[in-house]
Scaffold this motif. Structure first.
Motif, PDB file in Angstrom:
ATOM      1  N   ALA A 186      15.197  72.099 137.628  1.00 19.58           N
ATOM      2  CA  ALA A 186      13.783  71.734 137.505  1.00 19.58           C
ATOM      3  C   ALA A 186      13.029  72.769 136.678  1.00 19.58           C
ATOM      4  CB  ALA A 186      13.153  71.610 138.894  1.00 19.58           C
ATOM      5  N   MET A 187      13.380  74.039 136.854  1.00 18.66           N
ATOM      6  CA  MET A 187      12.750  75.100 136.080  1.00 18.66           C
ATOM      7  C   MET A 187      13.052  74.946 134.598  1.00 18.66           C
ATOM      8  SD  MET A 187      13.417  79.213 136.403  1.00 18.66           S
ATOM      9  CE  MET A 187      15.180  79.021 136.141  1.00 18.66           C
ATOM     10  N   LEU A 188      14.308  74.653 134.266  1.00 19.14           N
ATOM     11  CA  LEU A 188      14.689  74.525 132.859  1.00 19.14           C
ATOM     12  C   LEU A 188      14.106  73.265 132.218  1.00 19.14           C
ATOM     13  CD1 LEU A 188      18.414  75.719 132.954  1.00 19.14           C
ATOM     14  CD2 LEU A 188      16.339  77.047 132.515  1.00 19.14           C
ATOM     15  N   GLU A 189      13.908  72.220 133.027  1.00 16.20           N
ATOM     16  CA  GLU A 189      13.310  70.993 132.492  1.00 16.20           C
ATOM     17  C   GLU A 189      11.880  71.214 132.012  1.00 16.20           C
ATOM     18  OE1 GLU A 189      13.641  67.983 135.439  1.00 16.20           O
ATOM     19  OE2 GLU A 189      15.819  67.752 135.197  1.00 16.20           O
ATOM     20  N   GLU A 190      11.230  72.256 132.521  1.00 13.84           N
ATOM     21  CA  GLU A 190       9.878  72.574 132.078  1.00 13.84           C
ATOM     22  C   GLU A 190       9.862  73.108 130.652  1.00 13.84           C
ATOM     23  OE1 GLU A 190       6.574  72.567 133.565  1.00 13.84           O
ATOM     24  OE2 GLU A 190       7.716  70.952 134.527  1.00 13.84           O
ATOM     25  N   LEU A 191      11.020  73.514 130.146  1.00 14.38           N
ATOM     26  CA  LEU A 191      11.083  74.123 128.814  1.00 14.38           C
ATOM     27  C   LEU A 191      11.372  73.077 127.753  1.00 14.38           C
ATOM     28  CD1 LEU A 191      13.057  77.343 129.826  1.00 14.38           C
ATOM     29  CD2 LEU A 191      10.575  77.046 129.626  1.00 14.38           C
ATOM     30  N   ASP A 192      12.611  72.600 127.661  1.00 16.34           N
ATOM     31  CA  ASP A 192      12.977  71.553 126.711  1.00 16.34           C
ATOM     32  C   ASP A 192      14.273  70.900 127.203  1.00 16.34           C
ATOM     33  OD1 ASP A 192      15.412  72.784 125.493  1.00 16.34           O
ATOM     34  OD2 ASP A 192      13.997  74.271 124.735  1.00 16.34           O
ATOM     35  N   SER A 239       6.351  73.265 123.593  1.00 17.67           N
ATOM     36  CA  SER A 239       5.517  74.350 124.129  1.00 17.67           C
ATOM     37  C   SER A 239       4.130  73.864 124.516  1.00 17.67           C
ATOM     38  CB  SER A 239       5.400  75.482 123.094  1.00 17.67           C
ATOM     39  OG  SER A 239       4.678  75.037 121.961  1.00 17.67           O
ATOM     40  N   LYS A 240       3.768  72.669 124.045  1.00 20.86           N
ATOM     41  CA  LYS A 240       2.440  72.125 124.345  1.00 20.86           C
ATOM     42  C   LYS A 240       2.601  70.788 125.052  1.00 20.86           C
ATOM     43  CE  LYS A 240       0.563  74.357 120.229  1.00 20.86           C
ATOM     44  NZ  LYS A 240       0.031  74.155 118.866  1.00 20.86           N
ATOM     45  N   LYS A 241       2.078  70.706 126.260  1.00 20.02           N
ATOM     46  CA  LYS A 241       2.197  69.492 127.050  1.00 20.02           C
ATOM     47  C   LYS A 241       0.812  68.926 127.364  1.00 20.02           C
ATOM     48  CE  LYS A 241       6.463  71.187 129.233  1.00 20.02           C
ATOM     49  NZ  LYS A 241       7.388  70.367 128.494  1.00 20.02           N
ATOM     50  N   GLU A 295      -1.892  66.470 129.811  1.00 23.17           N
ATOM     51  CA  GLU A 295      -2.286  66.610 131.225  1.00 23.17           C
ATOM     52  C   GLU A 295      -1.259  66.020 132.183  1.00 23.17           C
ATOM     53  OE1 GLU A 295      -4.284  63.004 129.375  1.00 23.17           O
ATOM     54  OE2 GLU A 295      -3.932  65.101 128.861  1.00 23.17           O
ATOM     55  N   ASN A 296      -0.382  65.149 131.673  1.00 24.76           N
ATOM     56  CA  ASN A 296       0.668  64.562 132.508  1.00 24.76           C
ATOM     57  C   ASN A 296       1.981  65.336 132.436  1.00 24.76           C
ATOM     58  OD1 ASN A 296      -0.983  62.330 133.301  1.00 24.76           O
ATOM     59  ND2 ASN A 296      -0.607  61.399 131.290  1.00 24.76           N
ATOM     60  N   GLY A 297       1.974  66.443 131.703  1.00 29.83           N
ATOM     61  CA  GLY A 297       3.171  67.259 131.579  1.00 29.83           C
ATOM     62  C   GLY A 297       4.148  66.778 130.543  1.00 29.83           C
ATOM     63  N   ASN A 298       3.714  65.852 129.667  1.00 27.07           N
ATOM     64  CA  ASN A 298       4.597  65.310 128.639  1.00 27.07           C
ATOM     65  C   ASN A 298       4.422  66.045 127.316  1.00 27.07           C
ATOM     66  OD1 ASN A 298       5.545  63.199 130.367  1.00 27.07           O
ATOM     67  ND2 ASN A 298       3.628  62.097 130.000  1.00 27.07           N
ATOM     68  N   SER A 299       5.543  66.234 126.615  1.00 27.19           N
ATOM     69  CA  SER A 299       5.493  66.819 125.278  1.00 27.19           C
ATOM     70  C   SER A 299       5.295  65.706 124.262  1.00 27.19           C
ATOM     71  CB  SER A 299       6.785  67.575 124.984  1.00 27.19           C
ATOM     72  OG  SER A 299       6.993  68.593 125.930  1.00 27.19           O
ATOM     73  N   ASN A 300       4.610  66.007 123.185  1.00 31.17           N
ATOM     74  CA  ASN A 300       4.285  64.987 122.196  1.00 31.17           C
ATOM     75  C   ASN A 300       4.853  65.324 120.828  1.00 31.17           C
ATOM     76  OD1 ASN A 300       2.598  63.327 123.945  1.00 31.17           O
ATOM     77  ND2 ASN A 300       1.144  65.030 123.886  1.00 31.17           N
ATOM     78  N   SER A 301       5.039  64.289 120.028  1.00 31.60           N
ATOM     79  CA  SER A 301       5.476  64.486 118.652  1.00 31.60           C
ATOM     80  C   SER A 301       4.387  65.184 117.856  1.00 31.60           C
ATOM     81  CB  SER A 301       5.799  63.134 118.006  1.00 31.60           C
ATOM     82  OG  SER A 301       6.825  62.484 118.708  1.00 31.60           O
ATOM     83  N   VAL A 302       4.825  65.871 116.804  1.00 32.98           N
ATOM     84  CA  VAL A 302       3.867  66.526 115.917  1.00 32.98           C
ATOM     85  C   VAL A 302       3.058  65.442 115.197  1.00 32.98           C
ATOM     86  CG1 VAL A 302       3.599  68.037 113.921  1.00 32.98           C
ATOM     87  CG2 VAL A 302       5.415  68.480 115.602  1.00 32.98           C
ATOM     88  N   PRO A 303       1.725  65.445 115.310  1.00 37.02           N
ATOM     89  CA  PRO A 303       0.924  64.407 114.632  1.00 37.02           C
ATOM     90  C   PRO A 303       1.011  64.542 113.116  1.00 37.02           C
ATOM     91  CG  PRO A 303      -0.500  66.107 115.559  1.00 37.02           C
ATOM     92  CD  PRO A 303       0.884  66.393 116.058  1.00 37.02           C
ATOM     93  N   ASP A 304       0.887  63.406 112.433  1.00 36.06           N
ATOM     94  CA  ASP A 304       0.981  63.399 110.971  1.00 36.06           C
ATOM     95  C   ASP A 304      -0.003  64.364 110.330  1.00 36.06           C
ATOM     96  OD1 ASP A 304       2.998  61.586 111.060  1.00 36.06           O
ATOM     97  OD2 ASP A 304       1.748  59.834 110.646  1.00 36.06           O
ATOM     98  N   SER A 305      -1.183  64.525 110.960  1.00 32.03           N
ATOM     99  CA  SER A 305      -2.219  65.394 110.381  1.00 32.03           C
ATOM    100  C   SER A 305      -1.804  66.852 110.361  1.00 32.03           C
ATOM    101  CB  SER A 305      -3.522  65.239 111.165  1.00 32.03           C
ATOM    102  OG  SER A 305      -3.325  65.582 112.536  1.00 32.03           O
TER     103      SER A 305
END
Length: 554
Positions: A69-75, A354-356, A358-368
């Motif tokens: 669970a600890m490692l899942e917080e990373l990647d 490294s950036k999640k 409010e739901n703890g999900n990581s997102n793709s880099v936006p086109d902008s």
């Protein structure tokens, strides 16, 4: 509890004991103090749970859950590898293991052989696709997990193993001798036509570059003047192998990839070290959304040097580097230590872990936020979303009936029965499912369950659901019912309408029984849209130059 059953807990305690030395540096290093403090809390918590919790606890299990669970917080790529999983990890990185040489899995709730590798004990001993496991040695494995059966089949080379399987109504028993199994990274290579060679690269385990080199030299000896390198569905692997594959086509001394992390010893520039085998032959690299990591490095580097035309779909976008670090009690941790940057300077990582939100999900880099870089010829390419092809080919969609026949293992089961009744078929390039064979399949389907919902029917269901919430539903009810009658599918009609794609699925399934993994690859070339596109590009040198010198973005 036996001493060796509490390894994860002992690992934590061992680290904790070591960490006691850190308290003398509290004032110098708050981070080390925080680590020692929290390890102390964690060990105390496990100890008190073991003493006070109402039911007996399994410390091994709890600690493993905590670590994971600890490692899942990373990647998704940073993972703990306990001692008992070290063989599986070695297989992923080296492609080598001691066993019988067969891919096994669970179909319709039954563990069976999905693919015996040609030339290895399982295939040589007569085991076939679809054989259902009954026993391994003296162990009844009918209710075992697939992973347990895999462990029983593996073992030191030159040791015996007894295997009993069910084939149709027959029970087959074979005595096999385990061998060192080395899975080739190139399951198939050959000539698509008189001038174009084709190499299918499925992995980047040990010897991947040697496998590609050997295949390419053989194709050159056959007189090819262009090459298709297929890394679709390739999950990547060893970085060094990727660099050496690029080196086959890029001059000595050129940068292929660099890794950049937070500690100095992971910052490395990887360059080509040898003279290329061929720096001029026109190349197309096939990529898709499941091409990742080392596959992206090869495709991206060849694109950055304008050395190859990329055809297909945008790659996965895994630009993170993992390093395996040994831990106590023969366990390991595979930890992300750096990012990949290919020759143009772009990073291919698509998700910022490294950036999640409010739901703890990581997102793709936006086109902008994607940055522009340039290839050797000045073409503009972007970072932050994998490798984009020079020529896009949309993924092929299949009718619901085809999905149903495959998902319910009906095409697979028909393949098993056909193989038991027929000793041979023509070569992968010559074999086709003709109308008579297709009629045989349709007859075989009678009485079998494979119903499904078409896209139109699903849309109509949604329409009815929302329409019933409206006050005017009764006014349109008769129209909706009439529409339902018109769109309700007929399985029998769909078997005719979509017979072309069903025939292709049948063709590849049947060929796999006689010609194994390489046969599947060779068979798939016949109707492959990316292959057709590649042949068209490679047949026109001016088109290649136009693609490799054009700006991607103005």
């Amino acid at each position: 509890m036996k001493f060796n059953q509490r390894k994860p807990l002992l690992i934590v305690l061992a680290v904790l004991i070591s960490a006691g030395l850190l308290f003398s540096f509290v004032n110098k290093n708050d981070r080390l103090f925080a680590i020692a403090k929290n390890l102390d809390i964690f060990a105390s918590l496990i100890r008190e749970l073991d003493s006070y919790y109402v039911d007996e606890i399994d410390p091994d299990h709890l600690v493993s859950i905590g670590i994971n669970a600890m490692l899942e917080e990373l990647d998704p790529y940073t993972e703990f590898i306990p001692e008992e999983n070290s063989d599986d990890f070695r297989l992923l990185t080296t492609g080598e293991y001691g066993g019988v040489g067969a891919l096994i899995g669970n179909r319709t709730g039954v563990n069976m052989i999905l693919m015996p590798y040609k030339g290895f004990p399982a295939q040589a001993g007569g085991l076939r696709i679809g054989d259902e496991f009954l026993k391994v040695d003296t162990v009844d494995v009918r209710k075992k997990e697939t992973s347990e059966i895999s462990r029983l089949l593996k073992g030191p080379a030159n040791t015996p193993v007894f295997v009993q399987v069910k084939r149709g109504e027959d029970t087959i028993s074979v005595n096999l001798t385990r061998r060192k199994i080395v899975i080739s990274n190139v399951p198939y290579y050959g000539k698509i036509n008189n001038h174009t060679g084709y190499i299918k690269l499925t992995d980047f385990t040990t010897n991947a570059a040697a496998d590609v080199r050997r295949a390419f030299l053989d194709l050159k000896s056959q007189g090819i003047t262009s090459l298709v390198l297929d890394v679709r569905d390739n999950p990547g692997g060893i970085l060094k192998e990727a660099v050496e594959i690029v080196n086959l086509f890029i001059p000595k001394g050129k940068e292929v990839v660099r890794t950049i992390g937070k500690i100095e010893n992971v910052n490395v520039v990887y360059k080509t070290t040898k003279s290329p085998v061929d720096k001029d032959i026109p190349i197309v690299v096939l990529i898709n959304e499941r091409s990742a990591s080392a596959a992206e490095i090869v495709a991206g580097a060849l694109q950055d040097y304008d050395r190859a035309v990329l055809i297909g779909r945008k790659t996965f976008g895994k630009g993170l580097v993992q390093t395996t670090v040994p831990l106590s009690y023969n366990s390991q941790v595979k930890v992300t230590t750096a990012k990949y940057y290919i020759p143009s300077g772009r990073c291919i990582q698509a998700i910022d872990y490294s950036k999640k939100d409010e739901n703890g999900n990581s997102n793709s880099v936006p086109d902008s936020l994607r940055n522009e870089f340039k290839t050797k010829n000045g073409r503009i390419v972007l970072d932050g979303a994998g490798i984009e092809p020079d020529l896009k080919v949309d993924s092929k969609s299949f009718a619901p009936i085809t999905f149903s026949l495959v998902a319910r293992n009906l095409i697979f089961s028909f393949g098993n029965e056909y193989f038991r009744k027929n000793d041979q078929i023509p070569s992968p390039r010559e074999f086709d499912v003709d109308d008579n064979l297709y009629k045989e399949f349709v007859t075989w389907l009678e009485g079998k369950e494979y119903d499904y919902t078409t896209y139109t029917e699903k849309s109509l269901e949604d329409l009815v659901k929302y329409a019933k919430r409206e006050p005017y539903y009764e006014d349109v009810k008769s129209l909706i019912e009439e529409l339902e009658k018109k769109v309700n599918h007929s399985k029998e009609k769909d078997l005719i309408t979509h017979q072309s794609e069903i025939k292709e699925a049948l063709r590849e399934e049947l060929i796999s029984r006689y010609y194994y993994q390489e046969g599947i690859v060779e068979a798939s070339l016949k109707n492959d849209e990316e292959i057709k596109k590649a042949i068209g590009v490679l047949s026109n040198q001016q088109e290649i130059q136009k693609i490799l010198t054009a700006s991607v973005k103005k």
